[in-house]
Design a protein around this motif. Structure first.
Motif, PDB file in Angstrom:
ATOM      1  N   GLY A 169       0.833  -1.192   0.000  1.00  0.00           N
ATOM      2  CA  GLY A 169       0.000   0.000   0.000  1.00  0.00           C
ATOM      3  C   GLY A 169       0.865   1.239   0.000  1.00  0.00           C
ATOM      4  N   ARG A 177       0.088   4.461   0.482  1.00  0.00           N
ATOM      5  CA  ARG A 177      -0.127   5.394   1.590  1.00  0.00           C
ATOM      6  C   ARG A 177       0.609   4.925   2.846  1.00  0.00           C
ATOM      7  NH1 ARG A 177      -3.976   5.563   5.686  1.00  0.00           N
ATOM      8  NH2 ARG A 177      -4.576   7.663   6.417  1.00  0.00           N
ATOM      9  N   ARG A 178       0.576   3.622   3.093  1.00  0.00           N
ATOM     10  CA  ARG A 178       1.260   3.085   4.265  1.00  0.00           C
ATOM     11  C   ARG A 178       2.765   3.320   4.184  1.00  0.00           C
ATOM     12  NH1 ARG A 178      -0.017  -3.054   5.667  1.00  0.00           N
ATOM     13  NH2 ARG A 178      -2.062  -2.082   5.858  1.00  0.00           N
ATOM     14  N   GLU A 194      -5.284   5.591  -0.195  1.00  0.00           N
ATOM     15  CA  GLU A 194      -4.522   4.351  -0.301  1.00  0.00           C
ATOM     16  C   GLU A 194      -4.687   3.746  -1.690  1.00  0.00           C
ATOM     17  OE1 GLU A 194      -2.003   2.634   0.220  1.00  0.00           O
ATOM     18  OE2 GLU A 194      -2.444   1.860   2.244  1.00  0.00           O
TER      19      GLU A 194
END
Length: 475
Positions: free
Chosen positions: A85, A87-88, A203
């Motif tokens: 992911g 965004r992570r 995400e």
């Protein structure tokens, strides 16, 4: 235009990922940080050396340790974003960048600063590929074109602004922090970025992520290390045997990397750097052009910082502000880039190389005429015109490179592009910086500066010739 939902990205069952205005601001802020930090130390190096009693070889590691770690891990950072992911990885990389910046600012000695800089470069490599991949996966059509243009403008402006900011911060000596403030300033910016990112960055990830390419990752790292480390450290270390052995090993390691990646690509797997990605004409030709452009750009920034401080004996603020016209002109010209590229296509890039060449010639003439009294006024016409030329090139080339990359390969494509740019930036400091410093004892500071700038002029001419091969229309 209606945005097509591809299986390469997921956000929710009901809607494709969308990057809002605040989200775009946040990822562009993150894009600025690593590039600012690559250049911000150029002005601070003399102060760091005095305060930490560091020799020239160790000071070069302060620059090279960050740049090499950053370049080596960028493609891996893009792949991990696809896998876990974006965004992570973006938020995790940004948090790590803030912590490692704090470690740089609090470093008690030269070697601890080098170690913190290596860790800072690795953190940047986790964060930055997610910026381009998120833009590619969470925008489309005109919004993507605008976002990519803004990314290119941010990248170019950050590289110039970093050097200016470094001079201002060192001279300001905020709360007695001196050079440490060039790293500590990142901490509040990162905290703000984390708050914004957690709220506004969507995400996205690959729906069918490939496992990490272990052999490719190791061989890419070895390829970059065997090239960049000896070129960066060789002159200061006196060119010992290991530097020549490392350079001799580079071609073999690079060929092995390509063979492993081609085999994986033909087997239907997704290697770290898929050779099939280079079938995209815009990506292939854009990356080739980016090499001489970035080598010349970073070499110029390093050499001019050393020449103004060591040769002209300027304080950090005037040395940094000497490049302010370049930053201001770059900002305003880059804002006009999307309209110009829509009307004239990639010939805008060719025009930019001509302008940059004119600017460099003016800087060379000023150095020959005014040394040892080269000041802001003498440099202003040359750096301003060069800044205009760079603004017509960099944002548009970055946009062109990613224009045909499908969202499914956004992480891989962005990692390859930024790795090429960052490796070339590190190579520019290593090669043009080494040339300049090697010539100073024999030619003197002025003539060494002029010779190095003429070499960069040759790179600008090469960039202009390569720009003629770019696809005429930029998507």
């Amino acid at each position: 235009m209606t945005e097509t939902v591809t299986p390469a990205t997921v956000r929710s069952p009901s809607a494709p990922p969308a990057l809002s205005g605040p989200g775009l601001f946040t990822v562009l802020l993150a894009a600025a940080l690593p590039l600012i930090d690559f250049f911000i130390v150029n002005i601070a190096l003399p102060t760091i050396g005095t305060d930490l009693h560091a020799g020239e070889a160790v000071l070069e590691l302060v620059v090279a340790g960050y740049g090499v770690a950053y370049a080596v891990l960028l493609v891996l950072g893009g792949r991990l974003g696809d896998l876990f992911g974006r965004r992570r990885l973006f938020l995790g990389g940004m948090a790590a960048f803030g912590l490692t910046s704090l470690a740089c600012g609090l470093a008690p000695g030269a070697w601890s600063l080098v170690a913190a800089r290596v860790a800072q470069g690795a953190s940047a490599a986790a964060m930055l590929p997610q910026v381009l991949a998120t833009i590619q996966a969470a925008t489309s059509g005109g919004r993507r074109a605008k976002a990519m243009s803004l990314y290119g403008a941010t990248a170019g402006l950050s590289m110039v602004a970093g050097q200016i900011l470094g001079g201002v911060l060192v001279a300001a000596d905020i709360a007695g922090t001196g050079w440490r403030s060039v790293f500590l300033v990142n901490v509040p910016v990162v905290l703000a970025g984390l708050l914004l990112g957690a709220r506004f960055v969507p995400e996205t990830r690959s729906q069918r992520p490939e496992p990490v390419d272990g052999p490719g990752t190791v061989l890419l790292a070895l390829s970059l290390l065997t090239l960049l480390v000896p070129l960066t450290e060789g002159r200061a270390a006196g060119w010992p045997l290991w530097t020549w052995l490392s350079l001799a090993a580079f071609p073999g390691v690079a060929v092995a990397f390509y063979a492993v990646e081609r085999r994986a690509d033909r087997a239907g797997r997704t290697p770290l750097v898929p050779p099939s990605l280079f079938a995209l004409t815009s990506l292939r030709r854009g990356l080739v052009l980016m090499l001489p452009f970035s080598v010349g750009f970073s070499g110029f920034m390093f050499v001019i910082a050393v020449a103004l401080q060591s040769g002209e004996h300027m304080d950090p603020v005037p040395a940094g502000l000497a490049l302010a016209p370049m930053a201001v002109v770059f900002l305003f010209v880059s804002l006009a880039g999307p309209r110009l590229i829509a009307r004239y296509g990639s010939r805008v890039v060719s025009a930019g190389s001509v302008l940059q060449a004119v600017g460099l010639v003016l800087v060379v003439l000023a150095a020959r005429r005014d040394w040892p009294h080269l000041d802001f006024t003498a440099l202003l016409p040359g750096v301003a015109i060069a800044g205009a030329g760079q603004a017509l090139q960099l944002p548009n080339v970055l946009r062109l490179v990613m224009s045909e990359v499908p969202p499914a390969r956004a992480g891989v494509g962005s990692g390859v592009m930024v790795t090429t740019q960052q490796s070339a930036l590190a190579l520019g400091v290593a090669t043009l910086g080494t040339l300049f410093l090697s010539l100073v004892p024999h030619q003197g500071m002025r003539d060494a500066l002029v010779t190095t700038l003429l070499v960069q002029l040759g790179l600008v001419v090469l960039t202009g010739l390569l720009s003629l091969r770019l696809p005429r229309t930029v998507g």
